[in-house]
Design an enzyme around this catalytic site. Structure first.
Site, PDB file in Angstrom:
ATOM      1  N   GLY A  35       0.855  -1.181   0.000  1.00  0.00           N
ATOM      2  CA  GLY A  35       0.000   0.000   0.000  1.00  0.00           C
ATOM      3  C   GLY A  35       0.892   1.231   0.000  1.00  0.00           C
ATOM      4  O   GLY A  35       2.100   1.154  -0.276  1.00  0.00           O
ATOM      5  N   ALA A  38       2.168   3.013   2.385  1.00  0.00           N
ATOM      6  CA  ALA A  38       3.296   3.016   3.331  1.00  0.00           C
ATOM      7  C   ALA A  38       4.413   2.099   2.838  1.00  0.00           C
ATOM      8  O   ALA A  38       5.595   2.476   2.842  1.00  0.00           O
ATOM      9  CB  ALA A  38       2.820   2.587   4.720  1.00  0.00           C
ATOM     10  N   GLY A  55      -9.494  11.482  -0.839  1.00  0.00           N
ATOM     11  CA  GLY A  55      -8.298  12.232  -1.148  1.00  0.00           C
ATOM     12  C   GLY A  55      -7.254  12.185  -0.065  1.00  0.00           C
ATOM     13  O   GLY A  55      -7.311  11.370   0.858  1.00  0.00           O
ATOM     14  N   ASP A  70      -3.006  -9.103   9.535  1.00  0.00           N
ATOM     15  CA  ASP A  70      -1.920 -10.091   9.667  1.00  0.00           C
ATOM     16  C   ASP A  70      -0.668  -9.486  10.301  1.00  0.00           C
ATOM     17  O   ASP A  70      -0.027 -10.114  11.154  1.00  0.00           O
ATOM     18  CB  ASP A  70      -1.499 -10.647   8.300  1.00  0.00           C
ATOM     19  CG  ASP A  70      -2.648 -11.232   7.507  1.00  0.00           C
ATOM     20  OD1 ASP A  70      -3.799 -11.151   7.967  1.00  0.00           O
ATOM     21  OD2 ASP A  70      -2.384 -11.770   6.419  1.00  0.00           O
ATOM     22  N   ARG A 125     -16.296  11.835  12.425  1.00  0.00           N
ATOM     23  CA  ARG A 125     -16.880  10.578  11.946  1.00  0.00           C
ATOM     24  C   ARG A 125     -17.602   9.786  13.026  1.00  0.00           C
ATOM     25  O   ARG A 125     -18.656   9.198  12.771  1.00  0.00           O
ATOM     26  CB  ARG A 125     -15.777   9.686  11.380  1.00  0.00           C
ATOM     27  CG  ARG A 125     -15.405  10.100  10.015  1.00  0.00           C
ATOM     28  CD  ARG A 125     -14.454   9.142   9.379  1.00  0.00           C
ATOM     29  NE  ARG A 125     -14.201   9.653   8.041  1.00  0.00           N
ATOM     30  CZ  ARG A 125     -13.267   9.205   7.242  1.00  0.00           C
ATOM     31  NH1 ARG A 125     -12.486   8.229   7.628  1.00  0.00           N
ATOM     32  NH2 ARG A 125     -13.103   9.714   6.046  1.00  0.00           N
ATOM     33  N   ARG A 139      -9.472   9.273  13.723  1.00  0.00           N
ATOM     34  CA  ARG A 139      -8.658   9.835  12.644  1.00  0.00           C
ATOM     35  C   ARG A 139      -9.408  10.932  11.897  1.00  0.00           C
ATOM     36  O   ARG A 139     -10.582  10.788  11.579  1.00  0.00           O
ATOM     37  CB  ARG A 139      -8.299   8.719  11.675  1.00  0.00           C
ATOM     38  CG  ARG A 139      -7.615   9.170  10.410  1.00  0.00           C
ATOM     39  CD  ARG A 139      -7.320   7.982   9.530  1.00  0.00           C
ATOM     40  NE  ARG A 139      -8.520   7.426   8.951  1.00  0.00           N
ATOM     41  CZ  ARG A 139      -8.888   7.595   7.679  1.00  0.00           C
ATOM     42  NH1 ARG A 139      -8.155   8.321   6.864  1.00  0.00           N
ATOM     43  NH2 ARG A 139      -9.984   7.035   7.216  1.00  0.00           N
TER      44      ARG A 139
HETATM   45  C1  LIG Z   1     -12.786   2.298   0.812  1.00  0.00           C
HETATM   46  C2  LIG Z   1     -11.726   3.101   1.500  1.00  0.00           C
HETATM   47  C3  LIG Z   1     -11.617   4.457   1.265  1.00  0.00           C
HETATM   48  C4  LIG Z   1     -10.639   5.212   1.910  1.00  0.00           C
HETATM   49  N1  LIG Z   1     -10.512   6.542   1.605  1.00  0.00           N
HETATM   50  C5  LIG Z   1      -9.476   7.242   2.122  1.00  0.00           C
HETATM   51  C6  LIG Z   1      -9.223   8.579   1.720  1.00  0.00           C
HETATM   52  O1  LIG Z   1      -9.920   9.137   0.882  1.00  0.00           O
HETATM   53  N2  LIG Z   1      -8.160   9.217   2.268  1.00  0.00           N
HETATM   54  C7  LIG Z   1      -7.332   8.641   3.185  1.00  0.00           C
HETATM   55  O2  LIG Z   1      -6.386   9.274   3.650  1.00  0.00           O
HETATM   56  N3  LIG Z   1      -7.554   7.369   3.571  1.00  0.00           N
HETATM   57  C8  LIG Z   1      -8.586   6.656   3.060  1.00  0.00           C
HETATM   58  N4  LIG Z   1      -8.776   5.356   3.444  1.00  0.00           N
HETATM   59  C9  LIG Z   1      -7.825   4.743   4.376  1.00  0.00           C
HETATM   60  C10 LIG Z   1      -6.521   4.471   3.658  1.00  0.00           C
HETATM   61  O3  LIG Z   1      -6.795   4.023   2.365  1.00  0.00           O
HETATM   62  C11 LIG Z   1      -5.681   3.427   4.377  1.00  0.00           C
HETATM   63  O4  LIG Z   1      -5.625   3.676   5.734  1.00  0.00           O
HETATM   64  C12 LIG Z   1      -4.254   3.438   3.840  1.00  0.00           C
HETATM   65  O5  LIG Z   1      -4.282   3.351   2.439  1.00  0.00           O
HETATM   66  C13 LIG Z   1      -3.459   2.298   4.433  1.00  0.00           C
HETATM   67  O6  LIG Z   1      -2.251   2.191   3.741  1.00  0.00           O
HETATM   68  P1  LIG Z   1      -1.193   1.110   4.181  1.00  0.00           P
HETATM   69  O7  LIG Z   1      -0.055   1.248   3.243  1.00  0.00           O
HETATM   70  O8  LIG Z   1      -0.940   1.203   5.627  1.00  0.00           O
HETATM   71  O9  LIG Z   1      -1.946  -0.303   3.959  1.00  0.00           O
HETATM   72  P2  LIG Z   1      -2.794  -0.880   2.735  1.00  0.00           P
HETATM   73  O10 LIG Z   1      -2.979   0.088   1.652  1.00  0.00           O
HETATM   74  O11 LIG Z   1      -4.001  -1.491   3.292  1.00  0.00           O
HETATM   75  O12 LIG Z   1      -1.855  -2.045   2.182  1.00  0.00           O
HETATM   76  C14 LIG Z   1      -1.654  -3.217   2.923  1.00  0.00           C
HETATM   77  C15 LIG Z   1      -0.806  -4.156   2.122  1.00  0.00           C
HETATM   78  O13 LIG Z   1      -0.381  -5.227   2.946  1.00  0.00           O
HETATM   79  C16 LIG Z   1      -0.536  -6.448   2.264  1.00  0.00           C
HETATM   80  N5  LIG Z   1      -0.640  -7.529   3.236  1.00  0.00           N
HETATM   81  C17 LIG Z   1      -1.490  -7.649   4.281  1.00  0.00           C
HETATM   82  N6  LIG Z   1      -1.244  -8.791   4.954  1.00  0.00           N
HETATM   83  C18 LIG Z   1      -0.220  -9.404   4.308  1.00  0.00           C
HETATM   84  C19 LIG Z   1       0.465 -10.629   4.496  1.00  0.00           C
HETATM   85  N7  LIG Z   1       0.174 -11.490   5.478  1.00  0.00           N
HETATM   86  N8  LIG Z   1       1.457 -10.941   3.647  1.00  0.00           N
HETATM   87  C20 LIG Z   1       1.777 -10.124   2.611  1.00  0.00           C
HETATM   88  N9  LIG Z   1       1.165  -8.944   2.391  1.00  0.00           N
HETATM   89  C21 LIG Z   1       0.176  -8.597   3.225  1.00  0.00           C
HETATM   90  C22 LIG Z   1      -1.772  -6.237   1.420  1.00  0.00           C
HETATM   91  O14 LIG Z   1      -1.838  -7.204   0.397  1.00  0.00           O
HETATM   92  C23 LIG Z   1      -1.515  -4.814   0.937  1.00  0.00           C
HETATM   93  O15 LIG Z   1      -0.620  -4.834  -0.139  1.00  0.00           O
HETATM   94  C24 LIG Z   1      -9.750   4.593   2.824  1.00  0.00           C
HETATM   95  C25 LIG Z   1      -9.867   3.231   3.062  1.00  0.00           C
HETATM   96  C26 LIG Z   1     -10.830   2.472   2.400  1.00  0.00           C
HETATM   97  C27 LIG Z   1     -10.920   1.005   2.676  1.00  0.00           C
END
Ligand SMILES: Cc1cc2nc3c(=O)[nH]c(=O)nc-3n(C[C@H](O)[C@H](O)[C@H](O)COP(=O)(O)OP(=O)(O)OC[C@H]3O[C@@H](n4cnc5c(N)ncnc54)[C@H](O)[C@@H]3O)c2cc1C
Length: 533
Positions: free
Chosen positions: A15, A17, A50, A209, A276, A375
């Protein structure tokens, strides 16, 4: 056949991060990015509204800080919020420079306003496709670095610890083949755990996870009772809880109850743009019918907003609704709250270090305290960029040596059809019980019921694991049990209501006792301790 391998750095998750961190690590060693499905399948990809960022100088940054602190209901770790708002503009500028295309008019970036923001500061891309654009541009950037390798459709099933530090990961590919990878450091950027609940906006990969594995490796978790429920997910029988972005209310949408009343007037001065948790609870209350227990619909109404082209501004939402026979311009849209974002997670300092050497965390899986108890909308994509970068920098700074170990991963026995069905049934039962007993509104008796259901589920999952069976789904079931347990125990211990955590039996905020973060896993203790940051 199990393979041994080594990478300087392993990033769990693709994702915002994980991808941002991988780009930072590139060139400083080889990097393995592991993701359970394709690179584009993450919460990040689905983000609509966004990314919040203060692009107008110091005063704007200060206001963004104030809004973040206010939304967090007394619990925001101010130093983390300072980092977020101060470094955010630089990270977003880099992203734009490297090819991310945000929406513009006459060359000027468009900005929208969302709930609890004091001014319009939300950049968006392709209308409501912001996350997909950020994911696309970061992945494209990562793919230009030959030192970054992707392991798609691969699940991290274990963290390998040696002498008290994390020194590797166990992987399971989509053919159920295991592999152990040794490394200097593992970044958990595996996102949230919306799948703990039966009603969630999160995709199937969001099973917590990373949080479960970190806890098992001895890392402290923090603030696990704070799960944000998004107020407006689509509420149609048999249809996924598709998110109806906050930006709709930012553009002027109203909420109406079954009588057509604009009920937010009775709950908060900011009406539909209240925080929220306030909006979500108001919707829950308005949907309780007579006789008690019967559910009444609540609607989002944007039909009166005619100064913008709604289909153009919200193309993804419009297309999804059209498939359900609904139109933003014509129809009232039925909505209900759904689990959306975990404020808690693996306790991490401002540089992504966890309480276990060799283990780092960033993004939704981490808890720096930046969101406090609730948040602020659109702050999490920014969090991923800012803290993903910082965590990667710590991994480089720490310079932990790479030690080769030949210990192979054990090959699990495949689940037979009956086992697989049982796992699905256990997960579904856990999700329903977490929704009913530890959802938007909780109290001691319901939390204890949730604990009993969790215990039963965990015992069955353990039985299958002890038989040497293994699969991505079994590993996810295990994680969901572990994360549910952390949510339940933390929710029971916090005998007050604050932000996203609402206790019917303790409806008031209690600063004298609970203006603190809840910590699980301190010194191997099972109990929850509270600590001020
Ligand atoms: C529908 C929706 C709309 C949203 N809208 C907004 C918005 O407009 N603005 C905003 O700021 N935030 C928004 N959010 C929140 C935001 O998208 C997330 O909090 C943020 O993108 C999280 O990013 P991340 O990199 O931490 O994790 P994620 O983007 O969730 O990525 C997690 C990654 O970890 C991988 N993974 C998980 N477990 C394992 C494992 N066991 N082994 C290997 N890989 C694994 C997954 O496959 C994925 O690639 C939204 C969320 C959702 C669901």
């Amino acid at each position: 056949m199990a393979l041994a391998a080594q990478f300087d750095y392993v990033v769990m998750g693709a994702g915002v991060a994980g991808l941002r961190a991988a780009v930072e690590l590139a060139g400083q060693g080889n990097v393995l990015v592991v993701t359970k499905e394709s690179v584009s399948e993450s919460n990040t990809h689905y983000a609509q509204g966004g990314i919040a960022v203060a692009m107008d100088g110091e005063e704007d940054v200060a206001l963004h800080f104030d809004d973040t602190v206010a939304a967090g209901d007394g619990l925001v770790h101010r130093a983390a919020a300072e980092v977020l708002v101060a470094e955010g503009p630089m990270r977003v500028a880099e992203l734009i420079e490297s090819g991310a295309r945000f929406d513009r008019e006459g060359g000027v970036l468009l900005r929208t306003r969302e709930a609890a923001h004091s001014r319009p500061r939300i950049l968006h891309a392709n209308g409501d496709g912001t996350g997909a654009e950020i994911s696309r541009s970061l992945a494209a950037m990562a793919r230009t670095h030959s030192s970054i390798r992707f392991a798609e459709w691969t699940t991290v099933t274990g963290l390998v610890t040696e002498d008290g530090r994390v020194a590797g990961v166990d992987l399971l590919d989509c053919d159920n083949q295991p592999r152990r990878v040794n490394t200097r450091g593992v970044l958990v950027a595996a996102g949230g755990a919306g799948q703990v609940y039966s009603d969630t906006t999160n995709p199937a990969v969001a099973t917590g996870d990373g949080i479960a594995l970190a806890a098992e490796a001895g890392a402290e978790l923090a603030d696990m009772e704070f799960y944000q429920f998004h107020p407006t997910a689509l509420s149609l029988p048999g249809v996924p809880r598709f998110l109806l972005s906050e930006a709709l209310r930012g553009e002027g949408a109203f909420l109406r109850n079954v009588h057509g009343e604009r009920f937010m007037e009775r709950y908060h001065a900011s009406l539909e743009l209240a925080p929220r948790d306030v909006v979500a609870r108001a919707i829950a209350r308005e949907s309780i019918g007579e006789p008690a227990g019967e559910s009444r619909p609540v609607y989002l109404d944007i039909r009166h907003v005619t100064n913008i082209d709604l289909h153009h501004r919200f193309p993804g939402i419009s297309a999804f609704l059209a498939r359900q026979g609904l139109d933003l311009c014509r129809d009232l849209i039925p909505v209900r709250p759904a689990a959306h974002y975990l404020m808690g997670g693996i306790r991490a300092d401002l540089n992504g270090r966890t309480t276990v050497p060799g283990l780092y965390a960033a993004g939704e899986a981490a808890c720096t305290g930046v969101h406090g108890a609730n948040r602020l909308a659109s702050n999490s994509l920014l969090e991923g960029l800012v803290f993903g970068t910082r965590a990667a920098q710590s991994m480089l700074e720490d310079g932990i040596p790479l030690e080769a170990s030949d210990a192979p991963a054990t090959t699990p026995t495949r689940l037979d059809e009956g086992d697989a069905e049982e796992v699905e049934m256990l997960i579904a039962r856990l999700q329903r019980s977490m929704w009913s007993f530890a959802g938007l509104l909780r109290e001691e008796s319901t939390i204890r019921e949730g604990m009993a259901a969790q215990k039963e589920c965990a015992a069955n999952v353990d039985r299958l694991t002890q038989q040497g069976k293994g699969s991505r789904r079994l590993s996810e079931a295990h994680a969901l049990c572990r994360v549910s347990d952390a949510i339940l125990r933390s929710a029971l211990a916090r005998t007050e209501s604050r932000g996203a955590h609402f206790r019917n039996d303790y409806p008031k905020r209690d600063d004298a006792h609970f203006n603190k973060h809840s910590i699980l896993g301190r010194d191997g203790e099972a109990g929850v301790v509270f600590e001020a940051w």
